[in-house]
Design an enzyme around this catalytic site. Sequence first.
Site, mmCIF file in Angstrom:
data_model
loop_
_atom_site.group_PDB
_atom_site.id
_atom_site.type_symbol
_atom_site.label_atom_id
_atom_site.label_comp_id
_atom_site.label_asym_id
_atom_site.label_seq_id
_atom_site.Cartn_x
_atom_site.Cartn_y
_atom_site.Cartn_z
ATOM 1 C CG ASN A 51 -2.166 -0.763 1.015
ATOM 2 O OD1 ASN A 51 -2.771 -0.641 -0.040
ATOM 3 N ND2 ASN A 51 -2.580 -1.548 1.998
ATOM 4 C CE1 TYR A 108 -8.855 1.798 3.720
ATOM 5 C CE2 TYR A 108 -9.937 -0.045 2.629
ATOM 6 C CZ TYR A 108 -8.943 0.439 3.467
ATOM 7 O OH TYR A 108 -8.071 -0.423 4.051
ATOM 8 C CG HIS A 162 -7.948 1.340 -0.196
ATOM 9 N ND1 HIS A 162 -7.079 1.411 0.868
ATOM 10 C CD2 HIS A 162 -7.998 0.023 -0.532
ATOM 11 C CE1 HIS A 162 -6.611 0.193 1.150
ATOM 12 N NE2 HIS A 162 -7.160 -0.672 0.306
ATOM 13 C CB CYS A 188 -7.116 -3.896 -3.090
ATOM 14 S SG CYS A 188 -7.982 -3.403 -1.593
HETATM 15 P P1 NAD Z 1 4.587 -5.997 7.930
HETATM 16 O O1 NAD Z 1 4.856 -4.839 8.794
HETATM 17 O O2 NAD Z 1 4.452 -7.328 8.527
HETATM 18 O O3 NAD Z 1 5.716 -6.029 6.793
HETATM 19 C C1 NAD Z 1 5.916 -7.170 5.997
HETATM 20 C C2 NAD Z 1 7.390 -7.455 5.900
HETATM 21 O O4 NAD Z 1 8.028 -6.529 5.036
HETATM 22 C C3 NAD Z 1 8.127 -7.382 7.230
HETATM 23 O O5 NAD Z 1 8.569 -8.667 7.608
HETATM 24 C C4 NAD Z 1 9.246 -6.399 6.948
HETATM 25 O O6 NAD Z 1 10.453 -6.741 7.590
HETATM 26 C C5 NAD Z 1 9.367 -6.476 5.446
HETATM 27 N N1 NAD Z 1 10.070 -5.398 4.764
HETATM 28 C C6 NAD Z 1 10.151 -4.093 5.082
HETATM 29 N N2 NAD Z 1 10.912 -3.434 4.172
HETATM 30 C C7 NAD Z 1 11.288 -4.354 3.250
HETATM 31 C C8 NAD Z 1 12.067 -4.297 2.060
HETATM 32 N N3 NAD Z 1 12.631 -3.160 1.641
HETATM 33 N N4 NAD Z 1 12.246 -5.436 1.361
HETATM 34 C C9 NAD Z 1 11.714 -6.599 1.778
HETATM 35 N N5 NAD Z 1 10.967 -6.706 2.892
HETATM 36 C C10 NAD Z 1 10.757 -5.606 3.616
HETATM 37 O O7 NAD Z 1 3.353 -5.606 7.046
HETATM 38 P P2 NAD Z 1 1.943 -6.317 6.737
HETATM 39 O O8 NAD Z 1 0.987 -5.836 7.744
HETATM 40 O O9 NAD Z 1 2.129 -7.733 6.498
HETATM 41 O O10 NAD Z 1 1.602 -5.585 5.385
HETATM 42 C C11 NAD Z 1 2.521 -5.628 4.303
HETATM 43 C C12 NAD Z 1 2.140 -4.676 3.214
HETATM 44 O O11 NAD Z 1 1.000 -5.136 2.532
HETATM 45 C C13 NAD Z 1 1.805 -3.271 3.685
HETATM 46 O O12 NAD Z 1 2.273 -2.331 2.749
HETATM 47 C C14 NAD Z 1 0.306 -3.274 3.737
HETATM 48 O O13 NAD Z 1 -0.239 -1.998 3.622
HETATM 49 C C15 NAD Z 1 -0.008 -4.145 2.558
HETATM 50 N N6 NAD Z 1 -1.317 -4.808 2.534
HETATM 51 C C16 NAD Z 1 -2.059 -4.609 1.433
HETATM 52 C C17 NAD Z 1 -3.274 -5.215 1.283
HETATM 53 C C18 NAD Z 1 -4.094 -4.886 0.070
HETATM 54 O O14 NAD Z 1 -5.296 -5.012 0.083
HETATM 55 N N7 NAD Z 1 -3.460 -4.424 -1.017
HETATM 56 C C19 NAD Z 1 -3.754 -6.073 2.274
HETATM 57 C C20 NAD Z 1 -2.944 -6.288 3.386
HETATM 58 C C21 NAD Z 1 -1.722 -5.655 3.500
HETATM 59 C C1 G6P Z 2 -7.657 -4.028 4.004
HETATM 60 C C2 G6P Z 2 -7.033 -3.325 2.878
HETATM 61 C C3 G6P Z 2 -5.588 -3.278 2.918
HETATM 62 C C4 G6P Z 2 -5.144 -2.756 4.253
HETATM 63 C C5 G6P Z 2 -5.577 -3.699 5.310
HETATM 64 C C6 G6P Z 2 -5.277 -3.169 6.686
HETATM 65 O O1 G6P Z 2 -8.748 -3.248 4.218
HETATM 66 O O2 G6P Z 2 -7.548 -3.690 1.635
HETATM 67 O O3 G6P Z 2 -5.123 -2.541 1.842
HETATM 68 O O4 G6P Z 2 -3.778 -2.605 4.314
HETATM 69 O O5 G6P Z 2 -6.883 -4.101 5.211
HETATM 70 O O6 G6P Z 2 -5.453 -4.171 7.631
HETATM 71 P P1 G6P Z 2 -4.785 -4.109 9.057
HETATM 72 O O7 G6P Z 2 -5.214 -5.341 9.733
HETATM 73 O O8 G6P Z 2 -3.310 -4.041 8.794
HETATM 74 O O9 G6P Z 2 -5.279 -2.854 9.684
HETATM 75 MN MN MN Z 3 -6.434 -2.708 0.056
#
Ligand code: NAD
Ligand code: G6P
Ligand code: MN
Length: 433
Positions: A147, A253, A199, A169
Amino acid sequence: GLKIVTIGGGSSYTPEIVEGFIKRYDELPVRELWLVDIPEGKDKLDTVAGLARRMVREAGVPIGIHTTLDRREALPDADFVTTQLRVGLLDARIRDERIPLSHGYIGQETNGAGGFLKALRTIPVILDIDRDMAELCPQAWLINFTNPSGMVTEAVARYGKNKKVIGLCNVPIGMEMAIAKLLEIDQSRLRIDFAGLNHMVFGLHVYADGVDVTRKVIERIASGELGEVVKNIINIKWIPEFITGLDIIPCPYHRYYFKKDEMLATELEEFTKGETRAELVKQLENQLFELYKDPELKTKPPQLEKRGGAYYSDAACRLISSIYNDKHDIQPVDTVNRGAISGIASDSIVEVSSVITKSGPKPLTMGELPVQANGLVQQIKSFERVTIDAAVSGDYSTALLALTINPLIASDTAAKLLLDEMLEANKDYLPQF
Ligand code: NAD
Ligand code: G6P
Ligand code: MN
Ligand code: MN
């Protein structure tokens, strides 16, 4: 067999994607899954990889799980690279949420000032990944979850070398699930025409077994019957007449824009208690990793469903499978507009229902968005484009412009106050500024 590389592999979400590949092994034979992280994420990576290995062994599928802290070791010959990294880790998200709230502005990781700062931190990293991919696996697809997914994907599409990039997403799939439940039908019988931005997506029409049921769905949403779509956004009920007037289906959102005051009030309350979403996620993540360490755990634990991104792997795995199998089915993805939505630049990323083939998504032609959606979508797209340009150039005026035209800020004075504090708080992660 396929080689998949997941960057940010130490994420607590990883067991979901592993489960997704296990479930689809017959149609999507993954031979190797490489989980990539950085030194700060090593403990999480090792714990997640341990669980992933127990999961594939328990399921009896021959997927090899590999880990590395050097993505260049993982990338050669990859077929698909998925990105789920968080630059600056959860502490950066806490700041993204708390700094705007401390000044009375919405603090959300993908909307307003928080999403803006997350884009500035993340875009340089995704462009580095893009350069490595162009060198080491030019044939691979990049499937981005990181994100703010729409902006991060657009940065690669407009400024990167790799044209095979798709953003994802879980919100559209969450809307499909919630509406299927409302109609009491299986999700496979439902089709929603999605159009908008990440979003900021709307359901324009809903079909059940090919029959247009849009009217009925809107009436039932208006009467408050739609269940929760994602866990991280409070399901405050819409005013019935607003939904009837809107006449298309909003995503969760949209509450940040159409219920701005209530959302801000809720967030300010959480802020004072030290219970912003980021802070709750930190606790949740600790609980999840305690579970993951248990050598007896061999499947994805149900507690993972408390995260907002639950079911993201269904979106990822069905997309990867449709590309691999050239399915020509329709899925909502973040892809280059190419005229699908009139009035949005053809090189911008939009979130839109697309036909998925082995050469990628072909967005369905949606025409102009309905007038009630068009204005806000246009304004957010302007904000996104200017933010991406600021993230690439490191230009202060461009950054200030982006934040000022965001409707959740809407003031040059406020934007400057937030920008200066947030640039200072993030200086370790902003090489371009
Ligand atoms: P998190 O904080 O667990 O991070 C995931 C991993 O990324 C961590 O283990 C961290 O060490 C690693 N990391 C950080 N910088 C890095 C780099 N330069 N190279 C490789 N790894 C690196 O995060 P999360 O809660 O698992 O979320 C991960 C990402 O996915 C976030 O950006 C979040 O917003 C996104 N996300 C998106 C959706 C969606 O709908 N698109 C859904 C869930 C999460
Ligand atoms: C979903 C979205 C993601 C977002 C996540 C946050 O709504 O599609 O893009 O990053 O949830 O979830 P969290 O559990 O990290 O608040
Ligand atoms: Mn999303
Ligand atoms: Mn209609």
